[in-house]
Design an enzyme around this catalytic site. Sequence first.
Site, PDB file in Angstrom:
ATOM      1  N   HIS A 148       2.025   5.230   9.647  1.00  0.00           N
ATOM      2  CA  HIS A 148       1.148   4.163   9.182  1.00  0.00           C
ATOM      3  C   HIS A 148       0.155   3.694  10.245  1.00  0.00           C
ATOM      4  O   HIS A 148       0.504   3.520  11.406  1.00  0.00           O
ATOM      5  CB  HIS A 148       2.002   2.970   8.728  1.00  0.00           C
ATOM      6  CG  HIS A 148       1.319   2.054   7.775  1.00  0.00           C
ATOM      7  ND1 HIS A 148       0.298   1.217   8.146  1.00  0.00           N
ATOM      8  CD2 HIS A 148       1.509   1.843   6.439  1.00  0.00           C
ATOM      9  CE1 HIS A 148      -0.117   0.530   7.099  1.00  0.00           C
ATOM     10  NE2 HIS A 148       0.604   0.904   6.041  1.00  0.00           N
ATOM     11  N   CYS A 189       0.828  -1.203   0.000  1.00  0.00           N
ATOM     12  CA  CYS A 189       0.000   0.000   0.000  1.00  0.00           C
ATOM     13  C   CYS A 189       0.866   1.259   0.000  1.00  0.00           C
ATOM     14  O   CYS A 189       0.575   2.237  -0.707  1.00  0.00           O
ATOM     15  CB  CYS A 189      -0.942  -0.001   1.202  1.00  0.00           C
ATOM     16  SG  CYS A 189      -0.126  -0.200   2.808  1.00  0.00           S
TER      17      CYS A 189
END
Length: 276
Positions: free
Chosen positions: A92, A65
């Site tokens: 994150h 991602c």
Amino acid sequence: WKSVGVEYVLECTGAYLTTERCSLHDVDYVIQSAPPKDPEVTPTFIYGVNHNEYTGQKIVSSSSCTTNCLGPMLKLVNEAFEVEKVFFTTIHASTGSQNTVDTINKKSRTHRSIFNNMIPHSTGAAKSIFKVLPELSGKVWGTSVRVPCLNCSLLDVNVTVADKSATLSQVASAMRSHELFGKVYHVNTKMLTSVDFMTTVTPTILDTAASLDMGPGNFKLMLWYDNEWSYSAQCLRVMQHMFKHNAKVKREMTGRISPKISPNNSSVNLAGKNKV
């Protein structure tokens, strides 16, 4: 899979990350939803970066991602201004590899509770970016910090470019004028926070208010991404591109196209509305 007419499988278990392992699926095509553990064997394709280099490979990776957020940005900046060096930190959201409460493991900080910690961690994006942008080899370094958020992440990217006249506004303009704007790229000018980017389908969203011009040829680019939803959209785009390529080759060879799946009968809406 073949017994029920499946031709393409999106491998999201994380247990099959090599070409050898993915071949156990007994299906025509497999897209891994993570960087491969055999990068010299399994090719990587990111939509908006190098997907046009796909030539019919059976088993591929759609990388991570974070790489799907970083890759399109670095490709655009490099083509427009020539990247000299990049340092990034992905802030994150928590993932399934972390623990809800502290456990004993002095060699790993991710064994501390996700509820009340910011946890320094590594990121595979620093290496996997070179698989899709080999021209940047040796120019990109990165790390990550896991934060107690359920979803949506933020990339802090410090870039130095050769064109010392380049400005942050030019970067934003290049994104807005790109053919993939609204699909891969987006620009946010509102005072939003991470939860506001939930279910966005563009993986590279530049936050102009949070980004900085840092002198000649230097930028801090703050990039939002829904590390689940937009990444899933990217994986589906790779799958769709693979299907179109393979269907074209099949038509040229046989004059026929498989009725099992086609862009016209797919129930997946990749266009989706962005909320930013």
